[in-house]
Motif scaffolding. Structure first.
Motif, short mmCIF file in Angstrom:
data_model
loop_
_atom_site.label_atom_id
_atom_site.label_comp_id
_atom_site.label_asym_id
_atom_site.label_seq_id
_atom_site.Cartn_x
_atom_site.Cartn_y
_atom_site.Cartn_z
N PRO A 290 0.84 -1.21 0.00
CA PRO A 290 0.00 0.00 0.00
C PRO A 290 0.87 1.25 0.00
O PRO A 290 2.06 1.22 0.34
CB PRO A 290 -0.78 -0.13 1.31
N LYS A 291 0.26 2.35 -0.37
CA LYS A 291 1.00 3.61 -0.45
C LYS A 291 0.13 4.75 0.07
O LYS A 291 -1.08 4.76 -0.12
CB LYS A 291 1.41 3.88 -1.91
N ILE A 292 0.77 5.70 0.72
CA ILE A 292 0.11 6.93 1.15
C ILE A 292 0.61 8.05 0.26
O ILE A 292 1.82 8.30 0.17
CB ILE A 292 0.42 7.24 2.63
N GLU A 293 -0.29 8.71 -0.44
CA GLU A 293 0.06 9.78 -1.38
C GLU A 293 -0.49 11.10 -0.86
O GLU A 293 -1.67 11.20 -0.54
CB GLU A 293 -0.51 9.48 -2.77
N VAL A 294 0.37 12.10 -0.78
CA VAL A 294 -0.01 13.40 -0.23
C VAL A 294 0.37 14.49 -1.23
O VAL A 294 1.53 14.58 -1.66
CB VAL A 294 0.68 13.67 1.12
N GLY B 288 -5.35 0.55 -3.39
CA GLY B 288 -3.94 0.40 -2.99
C GLY B 288 -3.29 1.66 -2.48
O GLY B 288 -2.20 1.60 -1.90
N ASN B 289 -3.91 2.81 -2.70
CA ASN B 289 -3.35 4.09 -2.24
C ASN B 289 -4.33 4.76 -1.29
O ASN B 289 -5.54 4.74 -1.52
CB ASN B 289 -3.10 5.05 -3.41
N VAL B 290 -3.81 5.38 -0.25
CA VAL B 290 -4.59 6.34 0.53
C VAL B 290 -4.17 7.71 0.02
O VAL B 290 -2.99 8.08 0.11
CB VAL B 290 -4.32 6.23 2.03
N ILE B 291 -5.10 8.47 -0.53
CA ILE B 291 -4.78 9.75 -1.14
C ILE B 291 -5.25 10.88 -0.23
O ILE B 291 -6.43 10.97 0.11
CB ILE B 291 -5.42 9.88 -2.53
N VAL B 292 -4.31 11.72 0.16
CA VAL B 292 -4.58 12.86 1.04
C VAL B 292 -4.35 14.14 0.25
O VAL B 292 -3.25 14.34 -0.31
CB VAL B 292 -3.68 12.84 2.28
N GLY B 293 -5.35 14.99 0.19
CA GLY B 293 -5.22 16.26 -0.51
C GLY B 293 -5.26 17.43 0.46
O GLY B 293 -5.98 17.40 1.46
N GLU C 211 0.56 14.64 11.53
CA GLU C 211 -0.11 13.70 12.43
C GLU C 211 -0.97 12.70 11.65
O GLU C 211 -1.01 11.52 11.99
CB GLU C 211 -0.98 14.47 13.43
N LEU C 212 -1.62 13.18 10.61
CA LEU C 212 -2.46 12.29 9.81
C LEU C 212 -1.62 11.23 9.11
O LEU C 212 -2.00 10.05 9.08
CB LEU C 212 -3.24 13.10 8.77
N TYR C 213 -0.47 11.63 8.58
CA TYR C 213 0.39 10.65 7.92
C TYR C 213 0.87 9.60 8.93
O TYR C 213 0.83 8.39 8.66
CB TYR C 213 1.60 11.32 7.27
N LYS C 214 1.31 10.04 10.10
CA LYS C 214 1.79 9.08 11.10
C LYS C 214 0.67 8.13 11.52
O LYS C 214 0.91 6.93 11.73
CB LYS C 214 2.36 9.84 12.32
N TYR C 215 -0.54 8.67 11.64
CA TYR C 215 -1.68 7.82 11.98
C TYR C 215 -1.94 6.78 10.89
O TYR C 215 -2.11 5.58 11.17
CB TYR C 215 -2.93 8.67 12.19
N LEU C 216 -2.01 7.23 9.63
CA LEU C 216 -2.31 6.31 8.53
C LEU C 216 -1.25 5.22 8.41
O LEU C 216 -1.56 4.04 8.21
CB LEU C 216 -2.42 7.08 7.21
N ASP C 217 0.01 5.61 8.55
CA ASP C 217 1.11 4.65 8.49
C ASP C 217 0.97 3.61 9.61
O ASP C 217 1.05 2.39 9.37
CB ASP C 217 2.43 5.39 8.61
N ALA C 218 0.75 4.09 10.83
CA ALA C 218 0.63 3.17 11.96
C ALA C 218 -0.64 2.34 11.88
O ALA C 218 -0.65 1.15 12.23
CB ALA C 218 0.66 3.97 13.27
N LEU D 81 5.54 6.14 1.06
CA LEU D 81 5.04 7.51 1.09
C LEU D 81 5.38 8.19 -0.22
O LEU D 81 6.55 8.26 -0.60
CB LEU D 81 5.66 8.28 2.26
N ASP D 82 4.36 8.67 -0.91
CA ASP D 82 4.54 9.48 -2.12
C ASP D 82 4.29 10.92 -1.73
O ASP D 82 3.15 11.33 -1.53
CB ASP D 82 3.57 9.01 -3.20
N ASN D 83 5.35 11.70 -1.62
CA ASN D 83 5.29 13.06 -1.06
C ASN D 83 5.97 14.05 -2.01
O ASN D 83 6.91 14.74 -1.65
CB ASN D 83 6.00 13.04 0.30
N PRO D 84 5.51 14.12 -3.29
CA PRO D 84 6.24 14.86 -4.31
C PRO D 84 6.35 16.36 -4.04
O PRO D 84 7.27 17.00 -4.56
CB PRO D 84 5.44 14.59 -5.59
N GLN D 85 5.44 16.92 -3.26
CA GLN D 85 5.47 18.35 -2.99
C GLN D 85 5.99 18.68 -1.60
O GLN D 85 5.97 19.82 -1.18
CB GLN D 85 4.08 18.94 -3.20
N GLY D 86 6.46 17.65 -0.89
CA GLY D 86 7.04 17.87 0.42
C GLY D 86 6.05 18.37 1.45
O GLY D 86 6.43 19.10 2.37
#
Length: 626
Positions: free
Chosen positions: A124-128, A163-168, A188-195, A211-216
């Motif tokens: 899985p992947k978290i995309e922000v 397969g992705n959790v997408i956060v905008g 905090e949201l990223y740490k929660y989703l990861d855990a 973690l897909d974090n292209p814009q930092g």
């Protein structure tokens, strides 16, 4: 002279930021008697042999922020507020996040796989990313972080996911950075989703969640924790992650904004825009871009390192393989002439001639061995002095210019008839070779190229403003750039037999512009038919006083066979004046930057329908229009 207050066109996507074959000289596009007396668009293109510049000057656009929350509940997320023991549904019921799901919610990612809980995926992947960037790419966020830090759930990925959790993250027009409240919440949201994902699927605990974090947008502290868990920064080896991410924050930005002289200096440290006297040259722009992305801060005495390639020297991160390739193709006689003119230090030609002869024999000169074979951080001061004495500032500038032109030529030959992407050129400079298909598919390289395209355009604007700051305007979907690129061209030739030499070529021309922008449109020579097709494919009808750049504008009685007209909104100035690109019936060519009243005034005067059609967001290569 380009005044520092005059807004500079900034568009997104390959079609907007790419260069292609054609004359080396930048030429003004054709205009017609109905066109605006404002600035024209001069375009220089990457040539097979050399480069020149490109520019575009537009008024700042006025856009409507569609991301503003209405009647949200939920709390601003603070440290420890999100327990991985609790599901997203639990958090919504407790009022920690706002639940904005509807009964029709079917957000399941790309639709290529059967939707199932995010925890059931092996990788899985978290995309922000900013919400408008995601929209441009055709992605729907599961969770939105509002400007005040409150989190809103649009879809529960614990139930439906591909397969992705997408956060905008929402952003105000012209903003390129998240708010302070957003930074706290998204961390905090990223740490929660990861855990939470690891809590529900223990098998992922050792592998980590990508973690897909292209814009930092995920704060560095949280992103660094992910990297310690085995991930790498999603940028090419040797690139500066922060610089790549800051460049990507301009992607998808609809409204544009202001870049001050201080912002220019921070984004392009060490670059002298004032001395160029407003003259745009594409080689210089690639140099600006590369030096901005590699962490050198424009310092010609900087030393970096590339795994497997050795030390990289100077503002452009030139490695031993860069110099070896450059020497192999170096014209010594031309270099001697430059030395006579005082463009390079005395003795340069003789030193390079000796090195070139060694390379021709298959030998590796000692100075290149030092760069390639010495371990990271192990170059002595004497080694550095030797390297910089051989490849000083003037040689670095010359080598970079020749390499850029060489990569451009190769890419143009590999892609005949297509424009050469400045992002691909920048990546070639970073890799030391023309990227292959595998390189182009790598996610880190994609992020690098995206940032490079944005910075290439910003460098062009900084050049025109002499580094004094400028306004830039967004392009929501790449259509504006396609419209501007069509200026002066016969875009209706697909229907040459039926459009009477272009006099009836408006719909045929708009069809072609949209196709060039990457939209899946069935070409049509009828304006009414084309407008109806766009609406059927998801277009939204908007009042003419609410149009924004990239919208299609349609006027006429609204029936097939009527006296209709269709075009593209290119800009809206500060006073609300609308400017369009459309086919000129008198000239039979596309004319960019026409005042709306010149192109569509008869519909206003006659009281006939005139409205905009807002198309679904698209990325560079794919359309969301079925």
């Amino acid at each position: 002279m380009v005044e520092s207050h005059k807004p500079i066109k900034f568009s997104h996507g390959i079609s907007a930021g790419s260069l292609g074959g054609g004359s080396m000289d930048a030429g003004a596009d054709a205009s017609d008697s109905t066109a605006s007396s404002g600035a024209r668009h001069a375009r220089g293109r990457f040539q097979a042999d050399s480069l020149n510049g490109r520019r575009g000057i537009l008024e700042q656009t006025n856009t409507t922020d569609n991301t503003a929350p209405t009647g949200l509940h939920g709390l601003t997320i603070t440290e420890g507020a999100l327990s991985p023991k609790k599901s997203l549904d639990d958090l919504a019921k407790a009022g920690v996040i706002a639940d904005s799901r509807t009964k029709e919610t079917t957000n399941v990612g790309d639709g290529k796989s059967e939707p199932r809980p995010i925890t059931s995926f092996e990788k899985p992947k978290i995309e922000v990313a900013f919400a408008d960037t995601l929209e441009q790419q055709g992605k729907k966020p599961d969770l939105i972080v509002r400007a005040d830090g409150k989190v809103e759930m649009l879809n529960n990925p614990e139930i439906l996911s591909s397969g992705n959790v997408i956060v905008g993250l929402e952003r105000a027009p012209g903003a390129v950075n998240p708010t302070e409240a957003q930074q706290k919440s998204v961390g905090e949201l990223y740490k929660y989703l990861d855990a939470r994902i690891k809590e529900q699927n223990p098998a992922l605990a050792g592998k980590g969640v990508d973690l897909d974090n292209p814009q930092g947008l995920v704060p560095e502290e949280a992103a660094a924790a992910a990297r310690r868990a085995g991930q790498r920064a999603n940028v090419p080896d040797g690139a500066d992650a922060g610089s790549v991410q800051s460049g990507n924050r301009y992607s998808g930005n609809r409204a544009g904004g202001r870049m001050s002289s201080g912002d220019v200096s921070e984004m392009f440290p060490g670059r002298d825009f004032r001395s160029r006297n407003g003259q745009v040259d594409a080689v210089d722009l690639i140099k600006d871009t590369v030096s901005s992305l590699n962490g050198s801060r424009g310092n010609h005495e900087h030393f970096g390192y590339r795994r497997g390639r050795g030390h990289a020297v100077g503002a452009y991160g030139l490695t031993a393989d860069h110099f070896q390739n450059w020497l192999a193709n170096l014209d010594i006689e031309a270099l001697e002439e430059q030395e006579r003119k005082g463009l390079v230090p005395p003795g340069t030609a003789a030193r390079m001639k000796k090195l070139k002869e060694q390379v021709a024999k298959g030998e590796t000169p000692d100075v290149l061995k030092k760069m390639r074979d010495t371990d990271q951080n192990s170059l002595s001061d004497a080694d550095k002095k030797d390297i910089l004495g051989t490849f000083g500032k003037e040689v670095q500038e010359l080598a970079a210019k020749d390499l850029i032109n060489g990569y451009s030529k190769t890419i143009a030959e590999q892609n005949p008839g297509k424009e050469v992407d400045p992002g691909q050129i920048a990546l070639a400079m970073h890799l030391g070779r023309v990227p292959n298909a595998e390189d182009m598919a790598d996610s880190g390289n994609k992020d690098y190229m995206s940032a490079a395209r944005n910075k290439w355009q910003l460098a062009a604007a900084a050049t025109q403003s002499r580094g004094e700051g400028f306004d830039w305007s967004g392009d929501a979907n790449g259509i504006v750039a396609a419209s501007q690129n069509a200026d002066g061209q016969r875009m209706w030739t697909r229907f040459a037999a039926s459009v009477k030499g272009g006099r009836l070529g408006c719909a045929a021309s708009v069809s072609e512009v949209l196709i060039n922008a990457g939209y899946n449109v069935t070409p049509d020579a009828g304006a009414h038919n084309l407008a109806m097709q766009l609406l059927r494919k998801g277009g939204e009808k908007v009042p003419i006083n609410q149009v924004r750049p990239g919208d299609v504008v349609f006027g006429g009685p609204g029936r097939a066979g009527g006296s209709d007209h269709i075009g593209i909104v290119e800009r809206v100035d500060r006073n609300g004046n609308i400017y369009v690109g459309a086919n000129s019936s008198s000239r039979g060519r596309w004319v960019s930057d026409q005042p709306l009243m010149s192109a569509f005034g008869r519909f206003v005067r006659g009281g006939q329908p005139l409205y905009g059609i807002r198309l679904p967001g698209s990325d560079t290569n794919n359309s969301n229009m079925a």
